[in-house]
Design a protein around this motif. Structure first.
Motif, PDB file in Angstrom:
ATOM      1  N   LEU A  89      -8.163   2.591  -9.130  1.00 44.89           N
ATOM      2  CA  LEU A  89      -7.321   3.735  -8.773  1.00 44.89           C
ATOM      3  C   LEU A  89      -6.140   3.885  -9.718  1.00 44.89           C
ATOM      4  O   LEU A  89      -5.696   4.990  -9.989  1.00 44.89           O
TER       5      LEU A  89
ATOM      6  N   CYS B 228     -16.169   3.797  -5.348  1.00 41.66           N
ATOM      7  CA  CYS B 228     -15.917   2.444  -5.851  1.00 41.66           C
ATOM      8  C   CYS B 228     -16.757   2.262  -7.118  1.00 41.66           C
ATOM      9  O   CYS B 228     -17.672   3.038  -7.388  1.00 41.66           O
TER      10      CYS B 228
ATOM     11  N   ARG C   5       0.818  -1.211   0.000  1.00 42.04           N
ATOM     12  CA  ARG C   5       0.000   0.000   0.000  1.00 42.04           C
ATOM     13  C   ARG C   5       0.855   1.266   0.000  1.00 42.04           C
ATOM     14  O   ARG C   5       0.564   2.203  -0.736  1.00 42.04           O
TER      15      ARG C   5
ATOM     16  N   PRO D 229      -7.721  -1.327  -6.306  1.00 36.76           N
ATOM     17  CA  PRO D 229      -6.463  -0.746  -6.798  1.00 36.76           C
ATOM     18  C   PRO D 229      -6.418  -0.597  -8.323  1.00 36.76           C
ATOM     19  O   PRO D 229      -5.857   0.373  -8.820  1.00 36.76           O
TER      20      PRO D 229
ATOM     21  N   THR E 208       1.282   6.495  -6.832  1.00 38.03           N
ATOM     22  CA  THR E 208       0.094   7.241  -7.236  1.00 38.03           C
ATOM     23  C   THR E 208       0.280   8.729  -6.999  1.00 38.03           C
ATOM     24  O   THR E 208      -0.081   9.556  -7.844  1.00 38.03           O
TER      25      THR E 208
ATOM     26  N   TYR F  88      -7.336   8.420   1.242  1.00 32.27           N
ATOM     27  CA  TYR F  88      -7.284   8.029  -0.167  1.00 32.27           C
ATOM     28  C   TYR F  88      -7.594   6.544  -0.323  1.00 32.27           C
ATOM     29  O   TYR F  88      -7.140   5.716   0.465  1.00 32.27           O
ATOM     30  N   GLY F  89      -8.362   6.228  -1.361  1.00 28.87           N
ATOM     31  CA  GLY F  89      -8.642   4.832  -1.670  1.00 28.87           C
ATOM     32  C   GLY F  89      -9.893   4.287  -1.021  1.00 28.87           C
ATOM     33  O   GLY F  89     -10.171   3.095  -1.123  1.00 28.87           O
TER      34      GLY F  89
ATOM     35  N   PRO G 188     -13.217   0.073   0.477  1.00 28.48           N
ATOM     36  CA  PRO G 188     -12.001   0.354  -0.308  1.00 28.48           C
ATOM     37  C   PRO G 188     -12.295   0.362  -1.806  1.00 28.48           C
ATOM     38  O   PRO G 188     -13.101  -0.431  -2.297  1.00 28.48           O
TER      39      PRO G 188
END
Length: 149
Positions: free
Chosen positions: A97, A106, A3, A94, A10, A82-83, A91
Motif C-alpha cells: 500500500l 493483495c 493503522r 502495508p 496515505t 481500505y487495505g 489484508p
C-alpha cells in the motif's frame, strides 16, 4: 506506525496526487484544444505536432485511469474498507500500500490474475523459452541448426 496514522498519511498522499493529476489533466486538455485551433507550419511540423498530441492524449488517458483508482481508494478509506483485498478479503501488506496506495488486491491475488491474463492471451512472457518448449517431440532450435549444417 499505527493503522490510523498510516491511513491519515496515505489519505494525504492520495489527495496530493489526486490534485496534481487534476491540474495536469486540465493543462493537457487545454493544450490539446489550443493545438487544434491554431496550427501553422510545414508537413514535418504537422507530423511532429500530431505525434506530440498523440503522446499527450495517451498520457492523459493513463492519468485519468490513475485518477479514477485514487478516487476509489479515497472512497474505500472513507467507508472503512481500505487495505483489504477485493478478491480474497485478506489484508493488503502495508509495504504494498505504501508503494501503490490505490492497490485493490493483495500481491498473491494480483500475481495470480497477471498469470491468468498472460495464459489467456497465449502470449508467453519469455518467447525463447516458449519456442523451445512448444513441442517436446520436436528437436530444439540448436539441434535443427546442426542438422542443416
Amino acid at each position: 506506525m499505527k493503522r490510523n496514522e498510516f491511513l491519515k498519511d496515505t489519505r494525504q498522499r492520495l489527495i496530493g496526487r489526486r490534485d496534481a493529476l487534476r491540474r495536469a489533466l486540465a493543462g493537457d486538455m487545454s493544450m490539446l484544444r489550443s493545438q487544434d485551433e491554431a496550427f501553422s507550419g510545414d508537413e514535418i511540423d504537422a507530423a511532429i505536432a500530431t505525434e506530440q498530441a498523440e503522446l499527450r492524449s495517451q498520457m492523459a488517458s493513463f492519468e485519468s485511469r490513475e485518477l479514477a483508482q485514487i478516487e476509489s481508494a479515497l472512497d474505500r478509506i472513507q467507508q472503512g474498507r481500505y487495505g483489504h483485498c477485493e478478491t480474497c478479503d485478506h489484508p493488503i501488506a502495508p509495504l504494498r500500500l505504501k508503494a501503490l496506495p490505490y492497490a485493490t488486491e493483495c500481491i498473491s491475488c494480483a500475481r495470480r490474475d497477471e498469470r491468468r491474463d498472460a495464459a489467456s492471451r497465449h502470449s508467453p512472457i519469455n518467447r525463447i523459452a516458449a519456442f523451445r518448449g512448444e513441442d517436446e517431440n520436436e528437436a530444439s532450435a540448436d539441434e535443427k541448426y546442426e542438422e542443416i549444417r
